[in-house]
Design an enzyme around this catalytic site. Sequence first.
Site, PDB file in Angstrom:
ATOM      1  N   THR A 175       0.874  -1.171   0.000  1.00 44.63           N
ATOM      2  CA  THR A 175       0.000   0.000   0.000  1.00 44.63           C
ATOM      3  C   THR A 175       0.912   1.222   0.000  1.00 44.63           C
ATOM      4  O   THR A 175       1.780   1.342   0.863  1.00 44.63           O
ATOM      5  CB  THR A 175      -0.905   0.031   1.238  1.00 44.63           C
ATOM      6  OG1 THR A 175      -1.642  -1.190   1.314  1.00 44.63           O
ATOM      7  CG2 THR A 175      -1.889   1.193   1.161  1.00 44.63           C
ATOM      8  N   THR A 273      -0.353  -9.930   1.572  1.00 44.11           N
ATOM      9  CA  THR A 273       0.508  -9.060   2.368  1.00 44.11           C
ATOM     10  C   THR A 273       0.359  -7.615   1.919  1.00 44.11           C
ATOM     11  O   THR A 273       0.034  -7.334   0.763  1.00 44.11           O
ATOM     12  CB  THR A 273       1.986  -9.459   2.234  1.00 44.11           C
ATOM     13  OG1 THR A 273       2.429  -9.169   0.895  1.00 44.11           O
ATOM     14  CG2 THR A 273       2.186 -10.936   2.536  1.00 44.11           C
ATOM     15  N   GLU A 274       0.602  -6.702   2.842  1.00 48.29           N
ATOM     16  CA  GLU A 274       0.648  -5.267   2.530  1.00 48.29           C
ATOM     17  C   GLU A 274       1.788  -4.640   3.330  1.00 48.29           C
ATOM     18  O   GLU A 274       1.759  -4.641   4.560  1.00 48.29           O
ATOM     19  CB  GLU A 274      -0.673  -4.574   2.889  1.00 48.29           C
ATOM     20  CG  GLU A 274      -1.887  -5.036   2.102  1.00 48.29           C
ATOM     21  CD  GLU A 274      -1.921  -4.533   0.668  1.00 48.29           C
ATOM     22  OE1 GLU A 274      -1.028  -3.733   0.276  1.00 48.29           O
ATOM     23  OE2 GLU A 274      -2.836  -4.936  -0.073  1.00 48.29           O
ATOM     24  N   VAL A 275       2.797  -4.154   2.628  1.00 45.72           N
ATOM     25  CA  VAL A 275       3.819  -3.342   3.271  1.00 45.72           C
ATOM     26  C   VAL A 275       3.615  -1.893   2.859  1.00 45.72           C
ATOM     27  O   VAL A 275       2.912  -1.604   1.884  1.00 45.72           O
ATOM     28  CB  VAL A 275       5.251  -3.804   2.923  1.00 45.72           C
ATOM     29  CG1 VAL A 275       5.489  -5.240   3.358  1.00 45.72           C
ATOM     30  CG2 VAL A 275       5.522  -3.665   1.438  1.00 45.72           C
TER      31      VAL A 275
END
Length: 309
Positions: A175, A273-275
């Site tokens: 994101t 996943t969101e980093v």
Amino acid sequence: MADEFVYHIGTKGQPWGAEEKQQWLSEQHKKRSYVDDVVTAIDALKEQFTVECYGHLEYAVGQYDLFVVKSRQWHPELPTIVVTGGVHGYETSGVHGALRFLQTTAAAYEDQVNIVVFPCLSPWGYETINRWNPTAADPNRSFKEGSGVLESELPMQYLARLKTPIAMHVDLHETTDTDNSEFRPALAAKEGTVNTNWNIPDGFYLVGDADRAEADFQAAIIRSVGAITHIAEPDDQGNFIGVPMEQAGVINYAAKPLGLCMGMTNAAYVTTTEVYPDSPKTNPEECIVAQVAAITGGLDYLLSKQSRD
């Protein structure tokens, strides 16, 4: 929530037609090379893994071969796991996290699982740093039969040809600040709706499948990643991106109805996943390593669970 931002293409309240989509496409330009950054890295893996071309994308603005990397020694009795990166091409650590897993870590698991990795599902999006494909379609809303979005349909068809059950699927995403400055306003303009930006979580979080939540699996990944980078805290309403937090660092979406990539298999264990690479608390390298930690955290949980069962 921030105030509404009106996009520069289209008429407010009216969905885009062909003319607006063409205007949008004309404004997109190549910023990096899929061949140099991704295909070259995949070619270097051929001595260790099986590399297959599973499809071809042909657009007026570019032609791309699509590659999947899988275990050279295939063991039908072992569980099969899938990793996807670059569904949204602009989410850089998803692509390079998938590659880094293959380069550094995957071999340690090859005697325990069959590994299938799609490092970059949307190469034009990677090159132009875009969420959509050239037709202004979002691949991560198109993992449905008959969607017509080849970035989504071709990996689904490949997995169907494998004729093997999938035990785990980790879909690698980011994101970024451009979600609010570009992509959400563009989406609202395209659909003729009103845009209100969300508060971007500062840190790593997961999106699980509401129909296959598997809280312990998600928690294991959060623990693994927490050793590498910081886990996001919810906003004042207890939400990430407008969705209630289910447990520390985790929200759930209904994957299959939304056409999300993590919904393309019937695996028991799935996550997205969101980093947040724009955080002052991290850097691009740490984001890549965090993606690898998410994969290994999920794998370690899967293998531990199977040994207990």
